[in-house]
Write a protein that holds these residues in place. Structure first.
Motif, mmCIF file in Angstrom:
data_model
loop_
_atom_site.group_PDB
_atom_site.id
_atom_site.type_symbol
_atom_site.label_atom_id
_atom_site.label_comp_id
_atom_site.label_asym_id
_atom_site.label_seq_id
_atom_site.Cartn_x
_atom_site.Cartn_y
_atom_site.Cartn_z
ATOM 1 N N THR A 1 1.477 19.277 26.092
ATOM 2 C CA THR A 1 0.363 18.498 25.526
ATOM 3 C C THR A 1 0.744 17.926 24.164
ATOM 4 N N LEU A 2 1.383 18.752 23.347
ATOM 5 C CA LEU A 2 1.762 18.309 22.012
ATOM 6 C C LEU A 2 2.836 17.230 22.076
ATOM 7 N N ALA A 3 3.776 17.383 23.005
ATOM 8 C CA ALA A 3 4.831 16.369 23.153
ATOM 9 C C ALA A 3 4.237 15.033 23.614
ATOM 10 N N ASP A 4 3.258 15.085 24.517
ATOM 11 C CA ASP A 4 2.600 13.843 24.954
ATOM 12 C C ASP A 4 1.881 13.167 23.782
ATOM 13 N N TYR A 5 1.228 13.967 22.948
ATOM 14 C CA TYR A 5 0.537 13.413 21.783
ATOM 15 C C TYR A 5 1.538 12.762 20.818
ATOM 16 N N LEU A 6 2.661 13.430 20.596
ATOM 17 C CA LEU A 6 3.686 12.867 19.710
ATOM 18 C C LEU A 6 4.269 11.585 20.290
ATOM 19 N N GLN A 7 4.372 11.513 21.619
ATOM 20 C CA GLN A 7 4.880 10.305 22.258
ATOM 21 C C GLN A 7 3.961 9.119 21.963
ATOM 22 N N GLY A 8 2.647 9.369 21.995
ATOM 23 C CA GLY A 8 1.706 8.306 21.663
ATOM 24 C C GLY A 8 1.820 7.872 20.213
ATOM 25 N N ILE A 9 2.064 8.807 19.303
ATOM 26 C CA ILE A 9 2.247 8.452 17.893
ATOM 27 C C ILE A 9 3.507 7.611 17.724
ATOM 28 N N VAL B 1 -0.572 20.992 15.288
ATOM 29 C CA VAL B 1 -0.437 19.529 15.312
ATOM 30 C C VAL B 1 0.085 19.024 13.975
ATOM 31 N N ARG B 2 -0.411 19.584 12.881
ATOM 32 C CA ARG B 2 0.042 19.119 11.570
ATOM 33 C C ARG B 2 1.529 19.370 11.377
ATOM 34 N N ASP B 3 2.011 20.556 11.761
ATOM 35 C CA ASP B 3 3.446 20.833 11.652
ATOM 36 C C ASP B 3 4.247 19.880 12.514
ATOM 37 N N ALA B 4 3.746 19.601 13.722
ATOM 38 C CA ALA B 4 4.461 18.709 14.624
ATOM 39 C C ALA B 4 4.553 17.292 14.041
ATOM 40 N N LEU B 5 3.461 16.796 13.462
ATOM 41 C CA LEU B 5 3.482 15.454 12.870
ATOM 42 C C LEU B 5 4.398 15.388 11.648
ATOM 43 N N PRO C 1 0.840 -1.206 0.000
ATOM 44 C CA PRO C 1 0.000 0.000 0.000
ATOM 45 C C PRO C 1 0.871 1.251 0.000
ATOM 46 N N PRO C 2 0.386 2.315 -0.621
ATOM 47 C CA PRO C 2 1.175 3.553 -0.662
ATOM 48 C C PRO C 2 1.363 4.125 0.735
ATOM 49 N N TYR C 3 2.515 4.774 0.933
ATOM 50 C CA TYR C 3 2.825 5.331 2.244
ATOM 51 C C TYR C 3 1.988 6.583 2.510
ATOM 52 N N GLN C 4 1.494 6.680 3.725
ATOM 53 C CA GLN C 4 0.764 7.867 4.147
ATOM 54 C C GLN C 4 1.576 8.593 5.212
ATOM 55 N N VAL C 5 1.739 9.894 5.031
ATOM 56 C CA VAL C 5 2.467 10.661 6.035
ATOM 57 C C VAL C 5 1.662 10.666 7.332
ATOM 58 N N LEU C 6 2.346 10.890 8.438
ATOM 59 C CA LEU C 6 1.698 10.803 9.742
ATOM 60 C C LEU C 6 0.554 11.808 9.878
ATOM 61 N N ALA C 7 0.709 12.983 9.276
ATOM 62 C CA ALA C 7 -0.325 14.008 9.403
ATOM 63 C C ALA C 7 -1.642 13.553 8.792
ATOM 64 N N ARG C 8 -1.585 12.680 7.761
ATOM 65 C CA ARG C 8 -2.815 12.146 7.158
ATOM 66 C C ARG C 8 -3.225 10.832 7.815
ATOM 67 N N LYS C 9 -2.243 10.045 8.200
ATOM 68 C CA LYS C 9 -2.531 8.733 8.764
ATOM 69 C C LYS C 9 -3.264 8.846 10.094
ATOM 70 N N TYR C 10 -2.876 9.844 10.896
ATOM 71 C CA TYR C 10 -3.467 9.996 12.236
ATOM 72 C C TYR C 10 -4.408 11.196 12.305
ATOM 73 N N ARG C 11 -4.998 11.548 11.184
ATOM 74 C CA ARG C 11 -6.010 12.607 11.193
ATOM 75 C C ARG C 11 -7.242 12.104 11.938
ATOM 76 N N ARG D 1 -2.730 27.728 11.776
ATOM 77 C CA ARG D 1 -2.593 26.596 10.863
ATOM 78 C C ARG D 1 -2.396 25.301 11.654
ATOM 79 N N GLY D 2 -2.954 24.229 11.139
ATOM 80 C CA GLY D 2 -2.669 22.902 11.673
ATOM 81 C C GLY D 2 -3.353 22.535 12.965
#
Length: 598
Positions: free
Chosen positions: A201-209, A233-237, A15-25, A61-62
């Motif tokens: 908060t954003l760092a905790d979310y990224l840790q879960g990803i 969030v989008r920039d962070a992902l 399957p084609p690769y999905q970037v994290l920003a789309r995969k975890y939308r 944005r994001g």
């Protein structure tokens, strides 16, 4: 439903690769991060049937404006094969229309990019389609992204339809520039402000990803990514995706904070603290060495100065609002603790001056042909000027002939002399800055007038008045015939700290709310000096002068005899006057009775 299923790859095809920003939308309201107020409002509206016809989502944005709009469209048209056919935000499983709406291919959910379709013709086309009923779903939902890009004529054409749309139509607008929208549009919509996310908060979310992706990134690295994303969030992902790729082919190594720093081209945060400390203490050689080390490591001079600006802002917040101010900014726990310790070492005047110098230097660095040279010049200016006296302090020192001044820049530059106090030449004599930042008076011919200085009665009075205690301040009030302020100081000021230029006190019960400001203003007016007068609610301080004086008077034999002679007089009717003169005695603290109360 074949028209809503995601196309599957052929057998054996990857399957084609999905970037994290789309995969975890996010796909439903439970997945949304940090928008609890909006979710609660929509839940109540859907449950009670009070569903608006137009919403507007705003934020940087994001933060999820378009994603939220799609989730709202899905909730409005939620329908399952087992009988659920009402708008709801509780979408615990995939509905008939959900997949097509999430992939932006549902015929009744029309997404329009106002940035590319700004004209009135595009809006007229939209208005023409509004009158037709939905093909498959319950509502026709129009999602207009970056709606602020529409022209004025397009907004005007939309107003009537926006105010009275058909019952089967809903509008969802998204914008990053809410102030550019006409008030006529805003008044017809329910508005939701989607807030940016704080770093923790954003760092905790990224840790879960990272855990879902089987990747290991150091916590400091995640905080760097969160800081660089500025709440998006989008920039962070996207940055996290890039960081994970660095070690994708090397056996799942840990992505260190150094790897993230190299990827982002950021200034080393620890080095930025050291560089700021060196600059604020005048150590030009150390500050330049640390700057060059970061520059050689690939950090952009503009980023270095911006990082220092952020630290100066943090220190100033702590200095002005107390230790708790550090936890409300962008600083992490470790930085907050460091800021609390460093803020105590630098005066407010030095921090605000450092902010101004860094802001000016940042602007110069952004347009300079050699940004590194401009950055170094900014640091040198900061080293030699951050602790200079303010203009009124300089005038006072010149008038009084004091030899005092700012911190001496350390290192080889400490021997530099001849810099004018006002930044220019001083051919006419007067004061000039010499080694160590001290102010001295150039010799002048006898009888020659001092350039730029005039006799000021208030400053002359200040030379004769040396305030070292609260009693001196009361005496100054009497000297200037301000009986009201003297009375309030004697009755309501419980002194915690009294130093030249600084008064810290705990207000007694009944103290006027503006007492500190009035004391500071009067001292500035009477002495020509700038005093810092602050209220301390943590420490109770000493007893008021009235309490001390009354204690002495109450213990006097004459007062005791008088109270015994007139026991029927209530305490509230007793007025104390100076009684020391009755027997020719001096009772300390009894002088200067409250004449204004007689």
């Amino acid at each position: 439903m074949s028209d809503t299923e995601t196309p599957k790859p052929a057998e054996g095809q990857k399957p084609p690769y999905q970037v994290l920003a789309r995969k975890y939308r996010p796909q439903n309201f439970e997945d949304l991060l940090g928008h609890d107020a909006m979710v609660r409002t929509l839940r109540n509206a859907f449950a009670s049937g009070r569903i608006a016809h137009a919403w507007i989502l705003t934020g940087v944005r994001g933060v999820g404006k378009t994603t939220t709009a799609r989730i709202m469209a899905r909730a409005l048209n939620y329908e399952t094969e087992d009988g659920i056919d009402v708008p709801t935000i509780d979408m615990d499983r995939q509905g008939i229309h959900c997949q097509a709406i999430a992939e932006s291919r549902h015929p009744d959910v029309i997404e329009m990019d106002a940035a590319s379709r700004t004209g009135v013709g595009d809006i007229r086309e939209l208005i023409e389609s509004v009158r037709y009923a939905p093909v498959q779903a319950r509502y026709k939902v129009y999602i207009i992204d970056e709606v602020h890009m529409l022209s004025n004529s397009a907004f005007n054409a939309l107003l009537k339809t926006l105010e009275e749309p058909p019952p089967h139509v809903k509008f969802i607008f998204a914008t990053t520039e809410i102030r550019k929208l006409p008030v006529t549009v805003l008044s017809r919509c329910q508005r939701f402000d989607l807030r940016r996310f704080d770093q923790d908060t954003l760092a905790d979310y990224l840790q879960g990803i990272c855990e879902k992706e089987n990747a290991v990134v150091e916590r400091d690295g995640l905080l760097m990514i969160a800081r660089a994303a500025e709440g998006s969030v989008r920039d962070a992902l996207s940055l996290l995706d890039q960081a994970i790729i660095q070690h994708a082919t090397s056996g799942g190594e840990t992505v260190t904070a150094g790897d993230v720093q190299d990827m982002l081209g950021l200034a080393d945060r620890a080095t930025s603290w050291e560089m700021l400390d060196a600059a604020m203490t005048g150590d030009a050689a150390e500050a330049l060495r640390l700057f060059r080390r970061q520059y050689d490591a690939g950090a952009d001079p503009v980023v270095i100065l911006r990082d220092m600006l952020e630290l100066v802002h943090l220190l100033t917040r702590v200095k002005a609002a107390g230790d708790e101010a550090a936890s409300h900014g962008s600083a992490g726990t470790a930085e907050a603790a460091q800021a609390k310790g460093m803020a105590e070492r630098f005066p407010m005047a030095g921090l605000t001056r450092a902010w101004s110098l860094l802001m000016k230097g940042l602007q110069e660095t952004q347009v300079a042909p050699d940004p590194a040279a401009a950055g170094e010049m900014t640091l040198i200016r900061l080293c030699y000027a951050a602790d200079l006296p303010t203009p009124d302090e300089a005038v006072r020192m010149l008038t009084e002939g004091k030899v005092s001044g700012g911190a001496a820049p350390a290192g080889p530059g400490a021997g530099m002399q001849g810099a004018s106090a006002n930044g220019g030449g001083n051919s006419g004599g007067g004061a000039r800055a010499v080694s160590g930042g001290a102010m001295r008076q150039d010799p002048q011919p006898s009888g020659a007038p001092k350039a730029g200085l005039r006799s000021q009665p208030k400053l002359e009075a200040a030379n004769q008045t040396r305030l070292s205690s609260l009693k001196d301040l009361v005496a100054l009030c009497s000297q200037n015939r301000d009986a009201r302020l003297r009375h309030e100081i004697e009755n309501f000021v419980r002194i915690v700290k009294f130093e030249p230029g600084v008064i810290d006190f705990h207000p007694a019960d009944g103290a006027p709310r503006n007492l500190a400001g009035r004391i500071a203003a009067k001292l500035k007016d009477w002495t020509g000096e700038r005093w810092t007068v602050s209220i301390n609610t943590r420490e109770t301080g000493e007893d008021t002068l009235r309490h001390d004086r009354d204690s002495v008077v109450y213990a006097h034999p004459l007062f005791i005899a008088a109270r015994e002679a007139f026991p029927e007089i209530p305490d509230e009717n007793v007025r104390i006057k100076a009684i020391a003169e009755v027997r020719g005695e001096h009772v300390e603290g009894a002088d200067g009775a409250l004449d204004e109360e007689e």
